[in-house]
Design an enzyme around this catalytic site. Structure first.
Site, PDB file in Angstrom:
ATOM      1  N   HIS A 136     -17.413 -64.346   2.887  1.00 39.06           N
ATOM      2  CA  HIS A 136     -16.558 -63.555   3.137  1.00 39.06           C
ATOM      3  C   HIS A 136     -16.257 -62.962   2.732  1.00 39.06           C
ATOM      4  CE1 HIS A 136     -12.368 -63.928  -0.292  1.00 39.06           C
ATOM      5  NE2 HIS A 136     -12.425 -63.812   0.549  1.00 39.06           N
ATOM      6  N   GLU A 148     -19.243 -62.900  -0.393  1.00 40.75           N
ATOM      7  CA  GLU A 148     -19.017 -64.079  -0.933  1.00 40.75           C
ATOM      8  C   GLU A 148     -19.896 -64.840  -0.183  1.00 40.75           C
ATOM      9  OE1 GLU A 148     -15.681 -65.565  -4.433  1.00 40.75           O
ATOM     10  OE2 GLU A 148     -15.154 -65.393  -2.483  1.00 40.75           O
ATOM     11  N   ASN A 186     -11.474 -65.475  -5.681  1.00 39.35           N
ATOM     12  CA  ASN A 186      -9.615 -65.430  -5.044  1.00 39.35           C
ATOM     13  C   ASN A 186      -9.438 -66.780  -6.623  1.00 39.35           C
ATOM     14  OD1 ASN A 186      -8.561 -64.230  -3.499  1.00 39.35           O
ATOM     15  ND2 ASN A 186      -9.576 -64.959  -1.954  1.00 39.35           N
TER      16      ASN A 186
HETATM   17  N1  3HC Z   1     -11.705 -47.548   5.984  1.00 34.14           N
HETATM   18  C1  3HC Z   1     -12.717 -46.227   5.179  1.00 34.14           C
HETATM   19  N2  3HC Z   1     -12.581 -45.840   3.788  1.00 34.14           N
HETATM   20  C2  3HC Z   1     -11.469 -46.152   3.536  1.00 34.14           C
HETATM   21  C3  3HC Z   1     -10.509 -46.921   3.602  1.00 34.14           C
HETATM   22  C4  3HC Z   1     -10.618 -47.195   4.785  1.00 34.14           C
HETATM   23  N3  3HC Z   1     -10.468 -48.982   5.652  1.00 34.14           N
HETATM   24  N4  3HC Z   1     -10.203 -47.142   2.669  1.00 34.14           N
HETATM   25  C5  3HC Z   1     -10.275 -46.150   1.676  1.00 34.14           C
HETATM   26  N5  3HC Z   1     -11.205 -45.416   1.499  1.00 34.14           N
HETATM   27  C6  3HC Z   1     -11.754 -44.838   1.172  1.00 34.14           C
HETATM   28  C7  3HC Z   1     -11.732 -43.341   1.063  1.00 34.14           C
HETATM   29  O1  3HC Z   1     -12.307 -42.531   2.206  1.00 34.14           O
HETATM   30  C8  3HC Z   1     -12.194 -42.823  -0.326  1.00 34.14           C
HETATM   31  O2  3HC Z   1     -13.454 -42.593  -0.290  1.00 34.14           O
HETATM   32  P1  3HC Z   1     -13.771 -41.787  -0.511  1.00 34.14           P
HETATM   33  O3  3HC Z   1     -14.519 -42.091  -2.371  1.00 34.14           O
HETATM   34  O4  3HC Z   1     -15.530 -41.087  -0.849  1.00 34.14           O
HETATM   35  O5  3HC Z   1     -13.512 -40.792  -1.571  1.00 34.14           O
HETATM   36  C9  3HC Z   1     -11.974 -44.305  -1.427  1.00 34.14           C
HETATM   37  O6  3HC Z   1     -12.309 -45.363   0.001  1.00 34.14           O
HETATM   38  C10 3HC Z   1     -11.160 -44.575  -1.773  1.00 34.14           C
HETATM   39  O7  3HC Z   1      -9.608 -44.371  -0.733  1.00 34.14           O
HETATM   40  P2  3HC Z   1      -8.329 -43.229  -1.375  1.00 34.14           P
HETATM   41  O8  3HC Z   1      -8.885 -42.467  -1.875  1.00 34.14           O
HETATM   42  O9  3HC Z   1      -7.271 -43.471  -0.329  1.00 34.14           O
HETATM   43  O10 3HC Z   1      -7.671 -44.552  -1.957  1.00 34.14           O
HETATM   44  P3  3HC Z   1      -7.757 -44.784  -3.610  1.00 34.14           P
HETATM   45  O11 3HC Z   1      -9.332 -43.721  -4.632  1.00 34.14           O
HETATM   46  O12 3HC Z   1      -6.689 -45.789  -4.113  1.00 34.14           O
HETATM   47  O13 3HC Z   1      -9.572 -46.511  -3.510  1.00 34.14           O
HETATM   48  C11 3HC Z   1      -8.815 -48.413  -2.113  1.00 34.14           C
HETATM   49  C12 3HC Z   1      -8.701 -47.314  -1.935  1.00 34.14           C
HETATM   50  C13 3HC Z   1     -10.596 -48.372  -2.034  1.00 34.14           C
HETATM   51  C14 3HC Z   1      -8.385 -49.335  -1.606  1.00 34.14           C
HETATM   52  C15 3HC Z   1      -8.878 -48.744  -4.031  1.00 34.14           C
HETATM   53  O14 3HC Z   1      -7.175 -48.796  -4.657  1.00 34.14           O
HETATM   54  C16 3HC Z   1      -9.502 -50.272  -3.929  1.00 34.14           C
HETATM   55  O15 3HC Z   1     -10.841 -50.583  -4.747  1.00 34.14           O
HETATM   56  N6  3HC Z   1      -9.070 -51.340  -4.322  1.00 34.14           N
HETATM   57  C17 3HC Z   1      -8.662 -52.535  -4.797  1.00 34.14           C
HETATM   58  C18 3HC Z   1      -9.221 -53.324  -3.865  1.00 34.14           C
HETATM   59  C19 3HC Z   1      -9.499 -54.677  -3.732  1.00 34.14           C
HETATM   60  O16 3HC Z   1      -9.750 -55.178  -4.739  1.00 34.14           O
HETATM   61  N7  3HC Z   1      -9.907 -55.651  -2.579  1.00 34.14           N
HETATM   62  C20 3HC Z   1     -10.122 -56.374  -2.730  1.00 34.14           C
HETATM   63  C21 3HC Z   1      -9.265 -57.567  -2.568  1.00 34.14           C
HETATM   64  S1  3HC Z   1      -9.107 -59.154  -2.418  1.00 34.14           S
HETATM   65  C22 3HC Z   1      -9.818 -60.134  -1.435  1.00 34.14           C
HETATM   66  O17 3HC Z   1     -10.022 -58.692   0.015  1.00 34.14           O
HETATM   67  C23 3HC Z   1     -10.621 -61.480  -0.780  1.00 34.14           C
HETATM   68  C24 3HC Z   1      -9.357 -62.083  -0.398  1.00 34.14           C
HETATM   69  O18 3HC Z   1     -10.078 -63.422  -0.144  1.00 34.14           O
HETATM   70  C25 3HC Z   1      -7.609 -61.994  -0.778  1.00 34.14           C
END
Ligand code: 3HC
Length: 282
Positions: A136, A148, A186
């Site tokens: 996961h 996971e 989750n």
């Molecule tokens: N590809 C490559 N790099 C990416 C990217 C992508 N798709 N998305 C974000 N990045 C990079 C950015 O370039 C940036 O790099 P840096 O730290 O070197 O500057 C870094 O990630 C942070 O991105 P941003 O500056 O654009 O934006 P944020 O600081 O707002 O971060 C985020 C975006 C990483 C999504 C952050 O908001 C975050 O960590 N959010 C929480 C995400 C989370 O909890 N995910 C888990 C969800 S649960 C899940 O997936 C399980 C499922 O079963 C539900």
């Protein structure tokens, strides 16, 4: 290694990308030509972001050369590992796993990126149950290091260890969970999102203030409603349904507001509307 990923949605694209970044040859399979076209653009964009930040050693073009986007699981015959990342619906996952299992070699490891469906149930759809497990990933896959690893009762120790080593070698940092509804992540995250939705539903606070509470008060990168929009409200709903059904506890019951939003086509970021408004990328 040769790695197959079935499903070119958000998770499948990310999973294919991280294997290709680590030097593996990847085939991403989807029946929808639009999904495959979008996958090519989306992966290229993500690689460009990583290149700008100096996080990849090769150019995006060099990495893209290792990714093939195809429309049939028949092309997965020679794969060493295949990860299923299709919709979070039991029957779709079962059919997909059956067709993967009918074409791959006997020693191919098959992983499911399910976020909540029982790995024991899914293992019934593959020929070699001992070579099947839950793997996961987290969104955005190129950024989040957690994975996971979830064995079924039949997964062999060798496959578990091999999978862990492969995931570590592509830069991931795995945890192990027993096959229990929602695994670790989750089971804990969805009740948080659920309470945030109920807090909004009961008129206690606005989405902006609920999210601000978690961003500024708990240092979460996103508040729970922003995160729900980011994950996809339909995905959150499906996961809560599984948790509610399997645990049978009201604390997992999907809120009516969430159901109404999903019924109305408000899926969060990907649809342009959820708890917030977004621009939809095509
Ligand atoms: N590809 C490559 N790099 C990416 C990217 C992508 N798709 N998305 C974000 N990045 C990079 C950015 O370039 C940036 O790099 P840096 O730290 O070197 O500057 C870094 O990630 C942070 O991105 P941003 O500056 O654009 O934006 P944020 O600081 O707002 O971060 C985020 C975006 C990483 C999504 C952050 O908001 C975050 O960590 N959010 C929480 C995400 C989370 O909890 N995910 C888990 C969800 S649960 C899940 O997936 C399980 C499922 O079963 C539900």
């Amino acid at each position: 290694m040769k790695v197959g990923v079935v499903g070119a949605g958000t998770m499948g694209r990310g999973i294919g990308q991280v294997f290709a970044q680590a030097g593996h040859n990847v085939r991403i399979i989807d029946v929808s030509p639009d999904a495959l076209n979008f996958a090519r653009k989306d992966i290229a964009n993500s690689l460009e972001r990583l290149e700008k930040k100096g996080k990849i050693k090769e150019t995006p073009e060099e990495i893209m050369k290792r990714i093939e986007l195809l429309n049939s699981v028949e092309s997965l015959e020679e794969m060493d590992m295949v990860i299923e990342a299709v919709f979070e619906r039991l029957n779709i996952k079962q059919e997909t796993l059956k067709s993967i299992s009918s074409v791959v070699r006997d020693d191919t490891i098959i992983g499911s990126n399910t976020s909540s469906i029982s790995i024991d149930v899914l293992s019934g759809s593959v020929k070699n149950r001992e070579r099947f497990l839950g793997i996961h990933f987290f969104n955005p896959v190129p950024v989040m290091s957690l994975v996971e690893i979830v064995p079924s009762q039949s997964t062999s120790r060798d496959v578990l260890e091999k999978s862990r080593d492969i995931l570590v070698s592509i830069g991931k940092d795995p945890v192990f969970s027993k096959n229990f509804p929602g695994f670790i992540s989750n089971r804990i995250l969805m009740p948080l999102i659920r309470e945030a939705i109920l807090t909004y539903e009961q008129g206690i606070a606005s989405p902006a203030d609920i999210d601000k509470t978690f961003r500024l008060g708990m240092n979460h990168p996103m508040g729970p409603l922003e995160l729900a929009d980011f994950i996809g409200l339909d995905v959150c709903y499906d996961i809560m349904e599984v948790l509610y059904r399997d645990f049978g506890e009201p604390s997992f019951k999907p809120p009516i507001t969430l159901k109404n939003m999903v019924d109305g086509g408000y899926f969060g970021r990907k649809s342009g509307k959820g708890f917030y408004d977004y621009e939809v990328k095509k």
